[in-house]
Every structure is written in structure tokens, then in C-alpha cells.
Design an enzyme around this catalytic site. Structure first.
Site: not given
Ligand code: R5P
Length: 311
Positions: A193, A224, A97
Site C-alpha cells: 500500500k 477512514t 500512530r
Molecule cells: C496503519 O498503517 C494502520 O495499521 C492502518 O492500516 C491504518 O491506520 C488504517 O487507516 P485507514 O482506515 O484510514 O486507511
């Protein structure tokens, strides 16, 4: 095949390595993975690999740095032991990421880690659902990046989802959601988001119609759990009747399991690229057979894309 194709596994996901080994009918090559007294990782390949086509099965899941180091050291050991070709089978690519400088003075970790894997001696990379397809270009070796959307669509095809909507929990997941929705013949919606910090997100609004529908959130990674729990709350506020979720990679960092168990999400489906924690809310979608078939095709120089005839 059995003489030349060898499977080596680190300690990241032994159950997945066994699944692959069972399907191919090839035993895992004996490897000692341990620690020196000062904490450094020690590796010893216990069998000859001279001239072999070796596949190292090692997702770089948490503890990410330990698993990455094991992968690098195993690759180095195999190269120095005269393996003919080494393929890094990294079903979940940690650090993926961090793939761009979104602000000044940050590393592009996905590129650095790719350099390390190639420099250690990997001749190919096999992975699943990179968060961005372009990350393949960080590796100056062939990369097979299997797609997660057919796997997730396949899981839901067996269920009655007539009144459902496939939901991307953020704009970045829209393409994936569209691909799954098209396979299932369902509409899509997108949650807008905003990420406040690495472990805090805010779901702001929804693009699309969710009122009176069952919402199925789909994404590449659950880390998370902040993204989907926020999205689930917003979907219920906007009139969705039930919430489900599916992911390719379940990192379940920090208190993610607690967060999900306390959330209104009814069922979470996740593949086993990373070992999956026990929870009555979680369904596992196994990917060992898919990876085993891909390994076989790579070994025999057969097309990998033919495995996905509808793409
Ligand atoms: C990034 O935007 C990815 O697609 C996921 O939405 C993100 O990494 C999820 O992370 P978390 O569960 O910490 O919100």
C-alpha cells in the site's frame, strides 16, 4: 478486593466499562464528568478513593482530545485524593500512530501523550494492541499491552475457513497477519500500500496467492476505511472469491461506515475497545472480560502473560 480495587470510567466507552464492572462484580465509582460554561472539562470523584488501587477505563477514541483530557483530569483528581495506585486502562491509545519523525518538523505525539499520562499520576498502563510494541517504551511506568491477534484468531476459529488466506492490508500489518494465520493454520498474503494522504491510500500489488480463495483482511486499526476498501478491490481483481475483515480498533472516522457498506467486504469483525457503530455488516468481538481478568491479575500481582499460554 472490593474495598481496595476501584473502577472509574470516563465518558469514552461506558458500555465497555459496564462489561468490566459486571464481570468483576464491582460497581463503577461515581464520577461527575461535565463541562464548565467555557467548555473546559470538569471532573468530580464522588466517593473516597483513599488508599485504593484505582483503574480508570478510558480509551482515547474520538473525540480524542476531549477523552484524553478527561483521562488526565481524572488521574490528577485521583492522585490528589490519595489513591494508592492509578492504572490508566486505555484499550485504544489515540495518537499512537504518530510515533516517530517520518519527516522533519513533526511531533512524536505518542511520546508526548505518554508523558502527559505519566505526569498526571498514572502508575501503570493497560492497553490493547498498540500499533508498534516499542510505544511501551514511551511510558516510564509498567505497561501491559495485550495482543489483539489471539482475540481475532479466536473469532475465526469458530468458523469454517478451510479455503481462506489471511491478508495484511499493508506491509506494517504482516507480522500480525502471520500470527493470526499461524494460529488458524492458514497461508498469508500481503498488500503493498502507498498512503497518498491521511485519508487517501492506494493498494498497489499483492504478495502471495489469493486466487480462488476467501480473503480475510486483518489489521490493528480501521480509521477512514481507505486501507481495507482499496485492498478489498485489489483482492477481488486478483481473483479472491469473498472478502472479510477484522480489526482490533474500529475508529470509523468520517464516512468510513458508508464506504464499508458500499464495499464488497461481506463482514467486518471489530472489538469494542471503541464504541462500535450499528451496521448489518459489523460483528462485535467483546473484550470486557479479557480486560476485567487482566485488571484482577494486576491487582493481585499475578502474571498477565499466563493468560496467553501459546505465546
Ligand atoms: C496503519 O498503517 C494502520 O495499521 C492502518 O492500516 C491504518 O491506520 C488504517 O487507516 P485507514 O482506515 O484510514 O486507511
Amino acid at each position: 478486593m472490593q474495598d481496595l480495587l476501584k473502577l472509574v470510567a470516563g465518558s469514552a466507552n461506558p458500555a465497555l466499562a459496564q462489561e468490566i464492572s459486571r464481570h468483576l462484580g464491582i460497581k463503577l465509582t461515581a464520577v461527575d464528568v461535565g463541562r464548565f460554561p467555557d467548555g473546559e472539562t470538569s471532573i468530580y470523584i464522588r466517593e473516597t478513593v483513599r488508599g485504593a488501587d484505582v483503574f480508570i477505563i478510558q480509551p482515547t477514541c474520538p473525540p480524542v482530545n476531549d477523552h484524553l483530557m478527561e483521562l488526565l483530569l481524572m488521574t490528577d483528581a485521583l492522585k490528589r485524593a490519595s489513591a494508592e495506585r492509578i492504572t490508566a486502562v486505555v484499550p485504544y491509545y489515540g495518537y499512537a500512530r504518530q510515533d516517530r519523525k517520518h519527516i522533519g518538523r513533526v511531533p512524536i505525539s505518542a511520546k508526548l501523550v505518554a508523558n502527559m499520562i505519566v505526569r498526571a499520576g498514572a502508575g501503570r498502563m493497560l492497553t490493547l494492541d498498540l500499533p508498534a510494541g516499542q510505544i511501551q517504551g514511551f511510558f516510564d511506568i509498567p505497561v501491559d499491552n495485550l495482543r489483539g491477534d489471539p482475540i481475532i484468531a479466536g473469532y475465526y476459529q469458530k468458523q469454517n475457513l478451510e479455503d481462506a488466506v489471511i491478508v495484511a492490508p499493508d506491509v506494517g500489518a504482516a507480522k500480525r497477519a502471520r500470527a493470526i494465520a499461524e494460529r488458524l493454520g492458514l497461508p498469508i498474503a500481503i498488500v503493498e500500500k502507498s498512503r497518498v494522504s491521511p485519508d487517501e491510500v492506494r493498494a498497489l500489488s499483492i504478495i502471495g496467492e489469493v486466487k480462488g480463495k476467501r480473503a480475510v483482511l486483518v489489521d490493528d486499526i480501521l480509521s477512514t476505511g481507505g486501507t481495507i476498501t482499496q485492498a478489498a478491490k485489489l483482492l477481488l481483481d486478483c481473483g479472491a472469491t469473498e472478502i472479510y475483515a477484522a480489526f482490533t480498533h474500529g475508529v470509523f472516522a468520517g464516512d468510513a461506515i458508508k464506504k464499508l457498506e458500499e464495499s464488497p467486504i461481506r463482514k467486518i469483525a471489530v472489538t469494542n475497545t471503541i464504541p462500535v457503530p450499528q451496521s448489518p455488516k459489523i460483528d462485535v468481538i467483546p473484550v470486557g472480560v479479557l480486560l476485567a481478568e487482566t485488571i484482577k491479575r494486576i491487582h493481585y500481582n499475578k502474571s498477565v502473560s499466563e493468560m496467553f499460554p501459546h505465546d
